[in-house]
Motif scaffolding. Structure first.
Motif, PDB file in Angstrom:
ATOM      1  N   VAL A   1     -16.439 162.974  72.816  1.00 39.39           N
ATOM      2  CA  VAL A   1     -17.441 161.583  72.359  1.00 39.39           C
ATOM      3  C   VAL A   1     -17.074 161.002  71.228  1.00 39.39           C
ATOM      4  O   VAL A   1     -16.901 161.643  70.160  1.00 39.39           O
ATOM      5  CB  VAL A   1     -18.765 162.480  72.352  1.00 39.39           C
ATOM      6  N   PRO A   2     -16.971 159.922  71.149  1.00 34.69           N
ATOM      7  CA  PRO A   2     -16.376 159.016  70.042  1.00 34.69           C
ATOM      8  C   PRO A   2     -17.542 158.688  69.362  1.00 34.69           C
ATOM      9  O   PRO A   2     -18.968 158.782  69.684  1.00 34.69           O
ATOM     10  CB  PRO A   2     -15.980 157.507  70.769  1.00 34.69           C
ATOM     11  N   ASP A   3     -17.436 158.329  67.774  1.00 35.69           N
ATOM     12  CA  ASP A   3     -18.347 158.050  67.110  1.00 35.69           C
ATOM     13  C   ASP A   3     -19.515 156.981  67.580  1.00 35.69           C
ATOM     14  O   ASP A   3     -20.424 156.845  67.213  1.00 35.69           O
ATOM     15  CB  ASP A   3     -17.779 157.704  65.780  1.00 35.69           C
ATOM     16  N   GLU A   4     -18.851 155.964  68.122  1.00 28.46           N
ATOM     17  CA  GLU A   4     -19.624 154.872  68.711  1.00 28.46           C
ATOM     18  C   GLU A   4     -20.848 155.310  69.449  1.00 28.46           C
ATOM     19  O   GLU A   4     -21.796 154.848  69.412  1.00 28.46           O
ATOM     20  CB  GLU A   4     -18.771 153.719  69.445  1.00 28.46           C
ATOM     21  N   ILE A   5     -20.463 156.260  70.315  1.00 25.19           N
ATOM     22  CA  ILE A   5     -21.502 156.630  71.095  1.00 25.19           C
ATOM     23  C   ILE A   5     -22.446 157.726  70.475  1.00 25.19           C
ATOM     24  O   ILE A   5     -23.762 157.545  70.856  1.00 25.19           O
ATOM     25  CB  ILE A   5     -20.750 157.540  72.428  1.00 25.19           C
TER      26      ILE A   5
END
Length: 333
Positions: free
Chosen positions: A275-279
């Motif tokens: 899960v990326p920071d953006e999500i």
């Protein structure tokens, strides 16, 4: 805008009750819990104590399902709590993810879920309904009231929510996706001859108040994994580029490699490294109070009636108190 607190029923139950009491003191109107009998303690037992130790707080599962209990048992349980404490329950319900899969069963079909919504509500409110071919009624129910709110992501589930549910539970706080899904629910309600505005909209997501964004993201990254588990089901059903589900929701799960339910809904979940920071930033509410207020106002403008705080991280009391002191009062304007 109303505010809810969402917890897992980890032992000791006394801590769950204490946090719910704290939430009510801070202006929260709803207390929600996960419902998965193998992973956590039985929530309906704990609801009785939460209700006994609060005055106005409404309680319910986020979410139960039609498969782990027979429908008349679910209805009778809600109706009993309502009779004891004055119609202070809400039935959040979905197909069943962790509760069913951990027990080796498949989530319920949408057809079964739609039938269950009507039967559970009818029985809990004292009307006759049919369960497995048998007509029945809880004759002791007097003036019962049970709103049933459905959790959904995919197009068919959103349509079912609009047709049959009293409320819609959306487990993410991204304004773009919220607008898309709320529109789908309201359109389905209108097509079914219902008042679209009669469907209560509840957005549920982790909230972490503080200036250390890196730490907040790590404490809430689990949520992207939990949502991704549902999204993976949608991709398998509709295809990755079907147009049935926004690519903003499906793109990030390409790096997903399975899911371990023993860490479901917990900070530090090793199944959520993809899960990326953006999500995390899009799906959750992170940062100082001003950032929470800004995003909540945007959600309110999209028709959201309640924001339910997933409070599964290392700052539970701090988050509840910050919402009570600064965030909930700002959304009362």
């Amino acid at each position: 805008m109303d505010f809810g607190l969402v917890l897992q029923t980890d032992p000791p139950a006394s801590r769950v009750i204490s946090l719910m009491k704290r939430a009510e003191r801070n202006g929260f109107t709803h207390g929600w819990t996960f419902d998965s009998a193998v992973l956590w303690q039985e929530p309906f037992v704990i609801y009785s104590q939460i209700l006994a130790n609060t005055t106005t707080l409404k309680v319910g599962p986020m979410v139960t399902n039609p498969g782990t209990r027979t429908w008349e048992v679910t209805a009778s349980t809600f109706a009993t709590l309502n009779d004891m404490f004055g119609n202070r329950t809400v039935c959040g319900i979905g197909r069943g993810d962790s509760a069913m899969r951990v027990a080796g069963r498949r989530p319920n079909t949408l057809a079964r879920l739609g039938d269950a919504i009507e039967v559970i509500r009818d029985l809990a409110e004292g009307r006759e309904a049919e369960v497995d071919g048998q007509r029945m009624r809880l004759s002791w129910v007097r003036d019962g009231r049970l709103p049933v709110w459905m959790a959904a992501y995919g197009p068919k589930a959103l349509a079912l929510t609009g047709r049959k549910a009293d409320g819609f539970i959306l487990q993410l706080a991204d304004p773009f996706l919220t607008e898309w899904m709320v529109k789908a629910v309201r359109n389905a309600a209108a097509e079914a001859g219902r008042d679209p505005d009669s469907v209560t909209i509840c957005v549920a997501a982790p909230a972490y108040v503080g200036d250390d964004l890196a730490h907040a993201r790590e404490q809430c990254r689990w949520f992207g994994g939990m949502v991704g588990n549902h999204v993976a089901d949608l991709v398998s059903r509709y295809g990755e580029h079907s147009g049935m589900v926004p690519e903003e929701l499906t793109e990030y799960i390409k790096g997903r490699e399975g899911y371990d339910y023993s860490h479901h809904g917990r900070a530090g979940n090793p199944s959520t490294d993809f899960v990326p920071d953006e999500i995390v930033d899009r799906f959750c509410l992170l940062g100082p109070p001003e950032a929470h207020i800004e995003k909540l106002r945007a959600l309110r403008d999209l028709g959201v009636d309640q924001f339910a705080v997933y409070d599964m991280h290392d700052a539970q009391e701090t988050t509840i108190d910050a919402y009570g002191a600064e965030i909930i009062p700002a959304l009362g304007d």
